[in-house]
Every structure is written in structure tokens, then in C-alpha cells.
Scaffold this active site. Structure first.
Site, PDB file in Angstrom:
ATOM      1  N   HIS A 157       0.813  -1.208   0.000  1.00  0.00           N
ATOM      2  CA  HIS A 157       0.000   0.000   0.000  1.00  0.00           C
ATOM      3  C   HIS A 157       0.853   1.268   0.000  1.00  0.00           C
ATOM      4  O   HIS A 157       0.353   2.357   0.255  1.00  0.00           O
ATOM      5  CB  HIS A 157      -0.954  -0.018   1.193  1.00  0.00           C
ATOM      6  CG  HIS A 157      -2.027  -1.048   1.050  1.00  0.00           C
ATOM      7  ND1 HIS A 157      -1.785  -2.391   1.204  1.00  0.00           N
ATOM      8  CD2 HIS A 157      -3.340  -0.943   0.736  1.00  0.00           C
ATOM      9  CE1 HIS A 157      -2.903  -3.070   1.002  1.00  0.00           C
ATOM     10  NE2 HIS A 157      -3.856  -2.221   0.705  1.00  0.00           N
ATOM     11  N   ILE A 184       3.744  -0.746  19.972  1.00  0.00           N
ATOM     12  CA  ILE A 184       2.320  -0.626  19.659  1.00  0.00           C
ATOM     13  C   ILE A 184       1.767  -1.958  19.164  1.00  0.00           C
ATOM     14  O   ILE A 184       2.384  -2.649  18.366  1.00  0.00           O
ATOM     15  CB  ILE A 184       2.103   0.477  18.601  1.00  0.00           C
ATOM     16  CG1 ILE A 184       2.376   1.853  19.232  1.00  0.00           C
ATOM     17  CG2 ILE A 184       0.695   0.426  18.007  1.00  0.00           C
ATOM     18  CD1 ILE A 184       2.461   2.984  18.238  1.00  0.00           C
ATOM     19  N   VAL A 219      -3.941  -4.364  14.982  1.00  0.00           N
ATOM     20  CA  VAL A 219      -4.524  -5.219  13.951  1.00  0.00           C
ATOM     21  C   VAL A 219      -4.883  -4.328  12.767  1.00  0.00           C
ATOM     22  O   VAL A 219      -5.583  -3.332  12.924  1.00  0.00           O
ATOM     23  CB  VAL A 219      -5.781  -5.943  14.478  1.00  0.00           C
ATOM     24  CG1 VAL A 219      -6.507  -6.644  13.336  1.00  0.00           C
ATOM     25  CG2 VAL A 219      -5.414  -6.937  15.567  1.00  0.00           C
ATOM     26  N   MET A 242      -6.350  -5.149   9.142  1.00  0.00           N
ATOM     27  CA  MET A 242      -6.786  -6.302   8.342  1.00  0.00           C
ATOM     28  C   MET A 242      -7.940  -5.939   7.420  1.00  0.00           C
ATOM     29  O   MET A 242      -8.820  -5.159   7.763  1.00  0.00           O
ATOM     30  CB  MET A 242      -7.229  -7.437   9.262  1.00  0.00           C
ATOM     31  CG  MET A 242      -8.396  -7.097  10.156  1.00  0.00           C
ATOM     32  SD  MET A 242      -8.822  -8.443  11.279  1.00  0.00           S
ATOM     33  CE  MET A 242     -10.375  -7.820  11.948  1.00  0.00           C
ATOM     34  N   SER A 243      -7.905  -6.512   6.250  1.00  0.00           N
ATOM     35  CA  SER A 243      -9.064  -6.446   5.374  1.00  0.00           C
ATOM     36  C   SER A 243     -10.033  -7.542   5.799  1.00  0.00           C
ATOM     37  O   SER A 243      -9.681  -8.426   6.582  1.00  0.00           O
ATOM     38  CB  SER A 243      -8.648  -6.636   3.915  1.00  0.00           C
ATOM     39  OG  SER A 243      -8.164  -7.948   3.716  1.00  0.00           O
ATOM     40  N   LYS A 288     -17.868 -15.145   8.468  1.00  0.00           N
ATOM     41  CA  LYS A 288     -17.672 -14.086   9.465  1.00  0.00           C
ATOM     42  C   LYS A 288     -17.088 -12.827   8.823  1.00  0.00           C
ATOM     43  O   LYS A 288     -17.537 -11.710   9.088  1.00  0.00           O
ATOM     44  CB  LYS A 288     -16.767 -14.592  10.589  1.00  0.00           C
ATOM     45  CG  LYS A 288     -17.373 -15.739  11.378  1.00  0.00           C
ATOM     46  CD  LYS A 288     -16.434 -16.245  12.461  1.00  0.00           C
ATOM     47  CE  LYS A 288     -17.051 -17.432  13.204  1.00  0.00           C
ATOM     48  NZ  LYS A 288     -16.146 -17.950  14.265  1.00  0.00           N
ATOM     49  N   GLY A 331       1.226  -6.473  14.936  1.00  0.00           N
ATOM     50  CA  GLY A 331       1.811  -5.150  14.762  1.00  0.00           C
ATOM     51  C   GLY A 331       3.203  -4.984  15.325  1.00  0.00           C
ATOM     52  O   GLY A 331       3.913  -4.037  14.965  1.00  0.00           O
TER      53      GLY A 331
END
Length: 332
Positions: A44, A168, A171, A173-174, A225, A304
Site C-alpha cells: 500500500h 504498539i 490489527v 486487516m481487510s 464471518k 503489529g
């Protein structure tokens, strides 16, 4: 290959200036892209930059636009991005959420007409670095089939939760097992994904990134989910921002822009004293990390925590960039 931070940032800025982006905006945008890449979010950062330029050239991104506040309800605000640069706007919105949290204990900013924010984890990290719990998510173009379907009707809708531990814990996440950006990383490295990434054309689970990139049949995270989570995140972002849903972006736009996003900051120090907070967080982290690992050479880690190590290594030894990605950047 490896490149220096300054070399990478200079290339980003060169391309932006050549597209008539104002100098100060080009500097800020190039810095964020370089920071994202140096932090280890290659998919990204540098990998995504050519796509960003494509949308800039198409007019989906309006580089001189600035977000404006539409509505204020105490701790909750609604803003309009006016299709400004996505990562710069997202940074401003998390800053605003923290300002609201400093006044109210919690701050919620909902944003409409936004562009892709690139690495969502940057904004959770931004909050956690200043001692806040940071939560944010975005809806997106429909690029994943809902559970039990073949056609794309839901977004990957990344969700970020960052906690101010040392280091730190975050999470990022896509709602799919893999984002398309991570599928690209695996394909460029010539390897399969570690777990099933989607379905092939015969409805069988597959770990071949190229197959899923082509047929767009991503595997939702946690099967039904992840599918359900994507849908409710889309609903909440759409309602809070009074913006566009995944359905609207997909059906009414010719690309992924005018998405809806939510930024939440919580000033946890108002709820618990610092010493007690640290004790509780350290107990959680120690309890998790001391679980017996399946592989003795792969210790249990928290989400992380690896980014601190990756950032330090990239600062010391240079930033890894795929040769084909670098060639594409140089050609822009």
C-alpha cells in the site's frame, strides 16, 4: 533491490510534480508514501503508487481539495473529503478524532467522498503513538463475493484497531484473507499464499495469487464471518458519514472513489491511571507471548509488533522494492 528513503521520496515527488500537483502537497504526499513503504507496508506504499497516479490522471483524486466539516454533534463529527488525496485526508481526520477525544474522552469522525487511504494502519498507529486507542475503517469497491456467492458484491473494507502498548499492538486487516495488494506481493515474489486466498474457477479453494487476482473471488476472512463483518462495517460507515455505500460506489462510479470512512480515538488515560494501564497491558502481552509455540524457531508474537523491527531494519539497510515495481515508478 534496495533504495534509500530519500531516493524513494524523491521519485514520488518527481512524479507528483510532473502531474502539476502543488509543491507543498507533493512534498506531503511523497512523504506519506515513503513513510508507508519504509514501515514495511509495501503493498500500500510504493506498489500502490502507480494506481494512485492513474486515479489522479483520471480526475478521481482532486489534489488541491480540502476536507470540510459538515456536522458536529459533540464527540461525533461528519466531514466531506471532496475527493481530496486519500492518505493526507485520513491523517487529518484521525488528528481531528484525537482533538475531539481530548475534549470528550472519545472522538468519532465520519468522512464521505473520500479516496483510498492507502495503508489504513498508519492512522491507527498515529493515534496509538500519542497514547490513544485508534480505530478506523473504510468501505470500498465491491471486489469480493459475499459468502456463498460467485459475484463481487462486498468490499474488503479494512479495519484497524491500535492499542498504545510498547511496542504498539495493532490489527490492520481487510475482511478478506488477503488484500489484492498482498496477493500482488506474493505473485511478484513467485510464491503461493500461506493459506487459501480465494476460489478458482471450479469453486475450489486456491493459494495461487494470480488466479484470485484474475477471477476476483477472494476468500472472506473467517469465511462467513468476514463476509458479515464487511457488510456491517459498510453500513455503519455509510450511515455515520451520510456517504456512499459499497453498492453505490460500485454501481454509480467508474472506479473506486467517494468511499466512506470512520475514525475513532479514545483517550484511555481518562479511564485508567498510567501505572495500572501498563501493568494490565503487559500482563496480557506476556501471557500471550509465553504460550508454547508450535515451531520453537517461530516464537508467538503480537499483532503489529513486527513493524517496529521492520522499520528499524529498513532505516538501517535500505527499503526493499521489487525490481518491476521500481522500473514502473521510474517510467511514470
Amino acid at each position: 533491490m534496495k533504495v534509500s528513503y530519500e531516493e524513494l521520496k524523491s521519485e514520488f515527488k518527481r512524479v507528483l510534480l510532473s502531474r502539476n500537483v502543488r509543491e507543498d502537497i507533493a512534498e506531503e504526499c511523497a512523504t506519506v508514501f515513503a513513510d508507508t513503504t519504509q514501515a514495511g507496508a509495501y503493498s500500500h506504499g510504493v506498489n500502490r503508487f502507480p494506481r494512485f497516479i492513474q486515479q489522479l490522471e483520471n480526475g478521481d483524486i482532486k489534489p488541491e481539495a480540502q476536507p470540510t466539516k459538515v456536522l458536529s454533534l459533540g464527540a461525533i463529527e461528519q466531514w466531506d473529503a471532496h475527493q481530496a488525496i486519500g492518505n493526507l485526508t485520513a491523517k487529518k481526520m484521525m488528528d481531528r478524532a484525537m482533538e475531539l477525544a481530548s475534549q470528550n474522552g472519545v472522538g468519532i469522525v465520519a468522512l464521505r467522498n473520500a479516496n483510498h487511504w492507502m495503508r489504513g494502519g498508519s492512522y491507527g498507529w498515529q493515534a496509538a503513538e500519542k497514547g490513544y486507542i485508534g480505530i478506523c475503517w473504510t468501505n470500498a469497491l465491491a471486489v469480493m463475493p459475499p459468502w456463498g456467492a460467485k459475484e463481487c458484491r462486498i468490499g474488503t473494507n479494512p479495519l484497524i484497531v491500535a492499542v498504545p502498548t510498547t511496542p504498539i499492538t495493532m490489527v490492520d486487516m481487510s475482511c478478506s484473507m488477503y488484500s489484492y495488494g498482498m496477493l500482488e506481493v506474493h505473485r511478484l515474489q513467485g510464491r503461493q499464499t500461506f493459506v487459501d486466498a480465494g476460489f478458482d474457477d471450479n469453486n475450489n479453494p486456491t493459494r495461487d495469487p494470480a488466479t484470485v487476482e484474475k477471477n476476483r473471488r477472494l476468500m472472506p476472512m473467517g469465511f462467513w464471518k468476514g463476509s458479515g463483518l464487511s457488510i456491517v462495517l459498510d453500513m455503519i460507515a455509510t450511515l455515520l458519514s451520510n456517504g456512499e455505500s459499497t453498492a453505490a460506489v460500485t454501481e454509480d462510479k467508474d472506479d473506486e472513489y467517494c468511499v466512506s470512512q470512520v475514525f475513532i480515538a479514545i483517550e484511555v488515560d481518562r479511564l485508567i491511571d498510567g501505572k495500572t494501564k501498563d501493568e494490565k497491558l503487559n500482563r496480557i502481552m506476556d501471557y500471550v507471548k509465553t504460550a508454547e509455540p508450535v515451531d520453537p524457531n517461530q516464537p508467538v508474537r503480537l499483532p503489529g509488533h513486527e513493524f517496529t523491527t521492520i522499520l528499524a531494519d529498513n532505516k538501517a539497510n535500505g527499503i526493499p522494492v521489487d525490481d518491476t515495481v521500481w522500473a514502473k515508478l521510474k517510467s511514470l
